[in-house]
Enzyme design. Sequence first.
Site, PDB file in Angstrom:
ATOM      1  N   THR A 177     -83.456  -4.388 -42.742  1.00 46.03           N
ATOM      2  CA  THR A 177     -82.896  -4.929 -41.492  1.00 46.03           C
ATOM      3  C   THR A 177     -83.394  -6.332 -41.219  1.00 46.03           C
ATOM      4  O   THR A 177     -82.690  -7.166 -40.666  1.00 46.03           O
ATOM      5  CB  THR A 177     -83.286  -4.006 -40.321  1.00 46.03           C
ATOM      6  N   TYR A 201     -74.784  -3.333 -38.082  1.00 41.59           N
ATOM      7  CA  TYR A 201     -75.228  -4.451 -38.925  1.00 41.59           C
ATOM      8  C   TYR A 201     -75.366  -3.950 -40.352  1.00 41.59           C
ATOM      9  O   TYR A 201     -75.360  -2.748 -40.609  1.00 41.59           O
ATOM     10  CB  TYR A 201     -76.554  -5.025 -38.436  1.00 41.59           C
ATOM     11  N   THR A 209     -87.437  -0.737 -42.944  1.00 42.33           N
ATOM     12  CA  THR A 209     -88.505   0.082 -42.342  1.00 42.33           C
ATOM     13  C   THR A 209     -88.372   1.561 -42.701  1.00 42.33           C
ATOM     14  O   THR A 209     -89.327   2.303 -42.581  1.00 42.33           O
ATOM     15  CB  THR A 209     -88.467  -0.056 -40.805  1.00 42.33           C
ATOM     16  N   ASP A 210     -87.197   1.995 -43.159  1.00 42.82           N
ATOM     17  CA  ASP A 210     -87.002   3.438 -43.396  1.00 42.82           C
ATOM     18  C   ASP A 210     -87.981   3.990 -44.427  1.00 42.82           C
ATOM     19  O   ASP A 210     -88.498   5.092 -44.253  1.00 42.82           O
ATOM     20  CB  ASP A 210     -85.566   3.718 -43.882  1.00 42.82           C
ATOM     21  N   LYS A 244     -93.474   5.668 -39.849  1.00 43.10           N
ATOM     22  CA  LYS A 244     -92.425   5.320 -38.874  1.00 43.10           C
ATOM     23  C   LYS A 244     -92.247   6.506 -37.937  1.00 43.10           C
ATOM     24  O   LYS A 244     -92.043   7.630 -38.372  1.00 43.10           O
ATOM     25  CB  LYS A 244     -91.123   4.979 -39.605  1.00 43.10           C
ATOM     26  N   GLU A 260    -104.984  29.729 -43.937  1.00 43.38           N
ATOM     27  CA  GLU A 260    -104.061  30.878 -43.939  1.00 43.38           C
ATOM     28  C   GLU A 260    -103.444  31.093 -45.321  1.00 43.38           C
ATOM     29  O   GLU A 260    -102.700  32.039 -45.540  1.00 43.38           O
ATOM     30  CB  GLU A 260    -102.935  30.629 -42.919  1.00 43.38           C
TER      31      GLU A 260
HETATM   32  N1  DGL Z   1     -81.348   0.233 -43.479  1.00 44.89           N
HETATM   33  C1  DGL Z   1     -82.652   0.530 -42.943  1.00 44.89           C
HETATM   34  C2  DGL Z   1     -83.709   0.017 -43.927  1.00 44.89           C
HETATM   35  O1  DGL Z   1     -83.438  -0.933 -44.669  1.00 44.89           O
HETATM   36  C3  DGL Z   1     -82.798  -0.105 -41.616  1.00 44.89           C
HETATM   37  C4  DGL Z   1     -84.127   0.032 -41.031  1.00 44.89           C
HETATM   38  C5  DGL Z   1     -84.853  -1.300 -40.943  1.00 44.89           C
HETATM   39  O2  DGL Z   1     -84.998  -2.047 -41.944  1.00 44.89           O
HETATM   40  O3  DGL Z   1     -85.376  -1.528 -39.851  1.00 44.89           O
HETATM   41  O4  DGL Z   1     -84.811   0.587 -43.957  1.00 44.89           O
END
Ligand code: DGL
Length: 370
Positions: A53, A66, A132-133, A205, A325
Amino acid sequence: MTRDAVTSARHQHRRRWMLAIPLVCFAFWSGGIGAAAQAAELPRILVLATGGTIAGQADPRATGAYKSGQITGEQLMQSVPGLDKLAKINAEQISSIGSQDMNDKVWFALARRIQDAFDKNEADGVIVTHGTDTLEETAFFLDNVVRGDKPVVIVGSMRPATAVSADGPGNLYEAVQVAADPRSRGRGVMAVLNDKIQGARSVTKTNTTSIETFSSANDGPVGYVDTAGGIRFMAQAPGFRRTTYQLPAGEQLPRVEIVYSHANMDAVPIEDAISHGAKGIVLAGVGDGNTSKSALDALEAAAKKGIVVVRSTRVRSGFVTRNVEVDDDKNGFVVSEDLNPQKARVLTQLLIAGGVTASAELQKAFTATW
Ligand code: DGL
């Protein structure tokens, strides 16, 4: 004024100018030298762009929509004012993907380029721009394979560059501050977003859209950074020891699947993983890494077939503990300690690729690096 007086005034004026020109040139020359000398002292930062992103561009046809990975690393760095005062930056494009498509090929390319830059002393620090994913998985993978103590900072953003109050530029500025700071050395790979500096082992995240999304539930950030106040590192817990693993030959890590546990869990997802050739299975267990009896029986059968079984948890914080457990000793299971399932998977892949499959040795690896 007589003609002679005028002539001598003109001579004086010309003499003053004749004197001033070399002085002005010297001032420019020394100032230029000063600037060049200052630039020569700036740390050299290599930026490796993968997409995400932070490099995203809004879709003009629809509000909010986007596409990731549209802007190059070079363009990204040029879009942030003031970076040239912090470091000498060189940007390279490794990929242009949303990080939901992150893969072993990009991971290996990143690891090899970083190691090469450090081994040849081409850079004093590296920044990886990333979606970020899966940022936390790439951070953890690099933290486990890159040798040396120079800083590697991974950075992303939750809003595209074209969004109202985009968070990317500020994150990029802070990433350069951290990568360029000598105090960042020896801390492994760090994620820098939203004024926080977080370690690769803990960062995860936690929110789908908020810019306050990355957190380290068990041990908190390793430090804080802001564009005005600079950097503050927290005192590092003693006994912090990083282990690095050889980057496996080829471009592929062994198949290790994550099985997510839930109420009314049965053995099907585990049997599926085995039938698709999984060399390891990570349980995203309920609670302290638990699951149903039928699923446990299937995991025990998998371990007996030589498949590595690691008990992690879907719970966001805490440590998975041996033999509470579940009889890990009897079943030959490993517990992931504080590693969440997606990071436990990465470490399991590296260990299997390195020929480590005995549960005692595996367990040592999961425990030795915190
Ligand atoms: N398409 C997601 C990625 O590239 C969007 C999340 C982001 O980058 O914030 O991880």
